[in-house]
Design an enzyme around this catalytic site. Structure first.
Site, PDB file in Angstrom:
ATOM      1  N   HIS A  67       1.178  -0.642   0.442  1.00  0.00           N
ATOM      2  CA  HIS A  67      -0.254  -0.258   0.257  1.00  0.00           C
ATOM      3  C   HIS A  67       0.788   1.428  -0.044  1.00  0.00           C
ATOM      4  CE1 HIS A  67      -2.301   3.015   2.162  1.00  0.00           C
ATOM      5  NE2 HIS A  67      -3.403   2.794   1.421  1.00  0.00           N
ATOM      6  N   GLU A  70       2.389   2.035  -3.085  1.00  0.00           N
ATOM      7  CA  GLU A  70       0.477   1.912  -4.495  1.00  0.00           C
ATOM      8  C   GLU A  70       1.038   3.946  -4.253  1.00  0.00           C
ATOM      9  OE1 GLU A  70      -2.938   3.613  -3.271  1.00  0.00           O
ATOM     10  OE2 GLU A  70      -2.947   1.753  -2.535  1.00  0.00           O
ATOM     11  N   HIS A  71       1.001   3.974  -2.893  1.00  0.00           N
ATOM     12  CA  HIS A  71       0.903   5.701  -2.899  1.00  0.00           C
ATOM     13  C   HIS A  71       2.282   6.645  -3.728  1.00  0.00           C
ATOM     14  CE1 HIS A  71      -2.084   7.196   0.822  1.00  0.00           C
ATOM     15  NE2 HIS A  71      -2.519   5.904   0.406  1.00  0.00           N
ATOM     16  N   GLU A 142      -4.279   8.099   7.326  1.00  0.00           N
ATOM     17  CA  GLU A 142      -5.131   7.002   6.739  1.00  0.00           C
ATOM     18  C   GLU A 142      -5.151   6.008   7.750  1.00  0.00           C
ATOM     19  OE1 GLU A 142      -2.970   5.765   3.211  1.00  0.00           O
ATOM     20  OE2 GLU A 142      -5.606   4.836   2.972  1.00  0.00           O
TER      21      GLU A 142
END
Lengths: 434, 423
Positions: A67, A70-71, A142
């Site tokens: 993740h 991905e960012h 997040e």
């Protein structure tokens, strides 16, 4: 380039595997305004233990790295890729699941330019110590936001109850602590291992000419050099068949309790038709037992044990799978006990009839048709199916062949007392209303 | 880009058929609208749920859903919403187009039959809905209202509006309130239902590859909505704004919320409405907007920071999720972003980017049948019928000066902060 036609549905799909191993799918939707495209790698949060490209030893990477990667893909030396997309009139996004990382855009204008941007940015990693550090703050926020989200905690609580070691038990974003260990070297290591074209696919849906777009991707890929494709070796610790804990709960600032019952699948290596049949059988069984037309649903609803957000789903991936059933309830203890009883009883003395199954089949045929209105559904689901060696367009025909016996057997194999768990979110006691 | 809409009016109903071959299903949506009103908002909010859960032909949810399954999984859904100070109840049926099925039985008429049964043939005991159904739906709505409090993002949005628009109809939640829900009687519910059928402004949208004539004649024959006066238009502009106020609330949560409401007095249909939407796009509507770039990316202050236009009420609302300790800093940066636009910091690049994304968004919305309905209805509610080509021209015509002028219309009204209990 090959082509498959679905006459009754009036759809066709074009596909080709390029020299570097990248598979490209194109499904033309001539009446639509927008084109939706995804570029997906078969790499998700569970891939935390593997042999890095060109190395002989297995290595473990910090939780949440897929993740995080991905960012970070969106940030380049000359700025943020989101900006570039929106300057070209596109909206872009990305998501990381347990097994996939997908980058996507939709646009109604400058589509080839946006497609080029999509493919090029995912194939040009740029990580620095500084930008990696900065990202930790953003992802930290997040994670904190998800910490306050009761439905997410419920979902993950049930999964964590089920699994002892399998990395599916780790939150996709990791923890504030785990991501603090991520370095740019980790990111490059994961990138080079999992973002090879042979581990990825492109899916394009929209008012496009298939030959023109296929040629566009071919030329784009031919202009770049890649290492030869290599088999990726992943490692998973041995996972017991029984659940880790039979029950757990969490106090949160909520008004209504939430209950989730989880059933663990013991499949360790399943794919293709076998996987498709398994998923369809269990989901059909759930629908017959707990769908809105079922006696159980009516009874639970009438007694106020569930509301209309009650949901159920069964997901099976290659080496893990689970069924989840639950929702908001005033009495989680009772609801969990009843769901469990229904499932166990059904596994022993099946009551599901041919007629009920036919109802579900009819409903799903229409449901699939409706899904074909959505380019997002087509691209995302087709890719997920393809990564598991299944064909999305084969789902309804396969469903139509399922028999009562198939469903009884699937349930009998799946539902076992020691593979069931429950997780509750309960309101903090006192001061319910401020 | 054209939407092929034909409109026919018959007694109390406007029938709007949009012909398109884009979809594999045909969509039918009834929209009932009246003024948002504290007295009946909660009762009205229950009506769609009561109607879909029991009719004479299908007394239970299971009966109803089995019938829908038989119709190849026709989707039926109801929705309660507000647009400005209108309260809107929607009933939708989405049904496969038999052209794509092996079984050629025509289905469009079946969709209309479902709607007819839902709207005109409720399960009644005398002049009242079944007490059992009422209890059930009250309970469900109560849980829904409570769940709203658990979703902190939505909760903060609702609280801002309640504080900001105290005394205005807009402060009401479309689902009503828990307090009223406990008191609402069977008589009030039946009256709310009769009012909906007899007094609301009613629109039926049909989107798909359908036989217009057959649908029109079905509606004439089967849907009896008596003639009625149009619902009077709410006056949302004559609000006296006083000094900006701040409301702080605390709960045991990890991430704080900072929401800010501005009044613009520009509503959908006004000349400066499109410039306002472009200005909102620059300010906080998109990932390239100033709020996202400065509050989230540059300062790492927030996970999300965005703004949106309340099109039929003339508000711009900023929403952000921030660490409780950083609320003040975030508020400052948000204010600076608005001032920057007001002071003319609007680059050619930003402007073009925003217009491109807005146009893209519109075209994408029109790729979904519900999207088409919502775009058209948006114009209907404002009495400003939608012309897509014209909309594109208007977006193209917006200049930096228009954007700056629109930004200057924003008057900060209320700041709402939800913070953690740990002080």
């Amino acid at each position: 380039m090959q082509k498959q036609t679905f006459k009754q549905l009036e759809e066709e799909i074009y596909f080709e595997t390029l020299e570097n191993g990248l598979t490209v799918y194109i499904l033309p939707k001539p009446d639509f305004n927008k084109t939706f495209a995804t570029f997906t790698t078969k790499y998700g949060s569970i891939d935390d233990h593997f042999k890095p490209l060109g190395e002989d030893e297995f290595t473990r990477v910090p939780d949440g790295i897929a993740h995080f990667l991905e960012h970070k893909m969106f940030e380049k030396e000359d700025g943020d890729v989101f900006q570039k997309f929106s300057m070209q009139g596109a909206s872009a996004n990305a998501f990381t699941s347990f097994t996939r990382t997908a980058y996507l855009f939709s646009s109604t204008d400058q589509v080839t330019k946006n497609l080029e941007t999509l493919i090029d940015f995912v194939q040009a990693p740029y990580f620095t110590e500084e930008t990696v550090e900065k990202e930790k703050g953003i992802i930290g926020q997040e994670i904190t936001m998800y910490d306050d989200n009761a439905d997410w905690r419920l979902y993950f609580g049930a999964i964590q109850n089920m699994f002892h070691h399998h990395p599916v038990r780790v939150d996709i974003a990791g923890t504030v602590e785990s991501i603090s260990h991520i370095t740019k070297d980790h990111l490059y290591q994961c990138y080079h291992t999992f973002y090879h074209p042979s581990n990825m696919s492109v899916f394009i849906v929209g008012p496009v000419d298939p030959e023109e777009y296929m040629e566009f991707v071919r030329a784009n890929q031919a202009s770049k050099t890649f290492d030869p494709p290599q088999q990726i070796e992943r490692k998973f610790d041995n996972e017991p068949e029984h659940v880790k804990v039979a029950h757990n709960e969490l106090n949160m600032e909520v008004q209504v309790s939430k209950c989730m019952v989880g059933i663990k699948s013991i499949e360790k290596n399943i794919s293709g038709d076998e996987l498709l049949r398994k998923e369809l059988s269990i989901n059909t069984a759930f629908e017959v037992l707990f769908g809105k037309t079922s006696d159980y649903y009516t009874d639970l609803y009438d007694r106020g044990l569930i509301d209309d957000h009650f949901s159920f789903d069964f997901t099976q991936e290659q080496n893990f799978g689970f069924g989840l059933l639950g929702g908001n309830t005033p009495d989680p203890v009772k609801l969990a006990a009843e769901i469990k009883e229904i499932l166990l009883k059904e596994a022993q003395n099946p009551t599901i009839t041919e007629k009920k199954i036919d109802g579900v089949k009819k409903k799903n045929i229409g449901g699939f048709l409706r899904s074909l209105n959505s380019p997002e559904f087509i691209a995302n689901q087709f890719t997920r199916y393809a990564f598991n060696d299944m064909d999305l367009f084969n789902a309804v025909p396969t469903l139509e062949t399922l028999t009562v016996e198939d469903i009884h057997t699937a349930l009998k194999d799946f539902i076992k007392e020691d593979r069931i768990t429950s997780f509750f979110i309960v309101p903090k006691s006192g001061g319910e209303n401020e | 880009m054209k939407i092929n809409q034909t409109v026919s009016r018959q007694q109390g109903l406007s029938l709007r058929i949009v012909q398109t071959k884009k979809f594999k299903t045909n969509q039918f949506v009834f929209k009932f609208r009246s003024r948002l009103n504290e007295n009946d908002v909660t009762a009205r909010a229950l009506i769609p749920y009561i109607l879909q859960s029991s009719t004479k032909k299908w007394p239970t949810t299971a009966d109803f859903r089995s019938h829908l399954d038989e119709l190849y999984g026709a989707g039926a859904s109801v929705d309660v919403n507000k647009k400005g100070e209108y309260h809107i109840l929607s009933f939708a049926v989405d049904i496969p187009n038999e052209r794509y099925l092996k079984d050629p039985t025509p289905l469009a008429k079946e969709a209309l039959n479902v709607l007819k049964e839902m709207l005109f043939n409720p399960l009644l005991e005398g002049d009242s809905f079944s007490p059992k159904v009422i209890e059930q739906e009250k309970r469900t709505l109560k849980q829904k209202l409570q769940a709203l409090k658990d979703d902190k993002m939505r909760y903060a949005s609702q609280r801002l509006v309640e504080e900001m628009c105290k005394g205005e109809a807009y402060a009401l939640h479309p689902n009503g309130s828990e307090e009223k829900l406990n008191q609402v009687t069977a008589e009030e519910l039946y009256k709310a239902y009769r009012n909906m059928i007899e007094k609301d402004t009613v629109d039926l949208y049909v989107v798909g590859d359908v036989d217009s004539e057959a649908i029109t004649s079905y509606c004439q024959k089967e849907f009896h909505f008596p003639e009625r006066e149009p619902v009077t238009k709410p006056d949302v502009k004559s609000i006296n704004t006083t000094d900006a106020k701040e409301v702080v609330e605390s709960q045991k949560i990890k991430q704080g919320k900072l929401n800010i409401g501005y009044r613009t007095n520009i509503v959908y249909g006004d000349d400066d409405y499109i410039p306002l939407t472009v200005m909102n796009g620059l300010f906080g509507g998109f990932p390239h907007s100033k709020l996202f770039l400065n509050v989230r990316e540059k300062e790492s202050l927030a996970y999300y920071a965005a703004s949106r236009v309340e099109s039929h009420k003339g508000l711009v609302v900023v929403m952000s999720g921030v660490e409780p300790a950083k609320v003040e800093r975030a508020a400052l940066i948000i204010e600076e972003q608005l001032q920057a636009i007001q002071n003319g910091e609007v680059s050619e690049n930003e402007l073009n980017q925003t217009k491109a994304v807005l146009k893209n968004q519109m075209l994408e919305t029109l790729d979904a049948s519900r999207g088409i309905v919502e775009v058209l209805y948006q114009g209907e509610v404002a009495d400003a019928p939608v012309d897509i080509d014209r909309w594109f021209e208007k977006v193209d015509a917006v200049t930096a000066d228009h954007v700056i002028a629109a930004a200057k219309k924003l008057k900060k009204d209320t700041t709402y902060i939800l913070t953690s209990g740990e002080e």
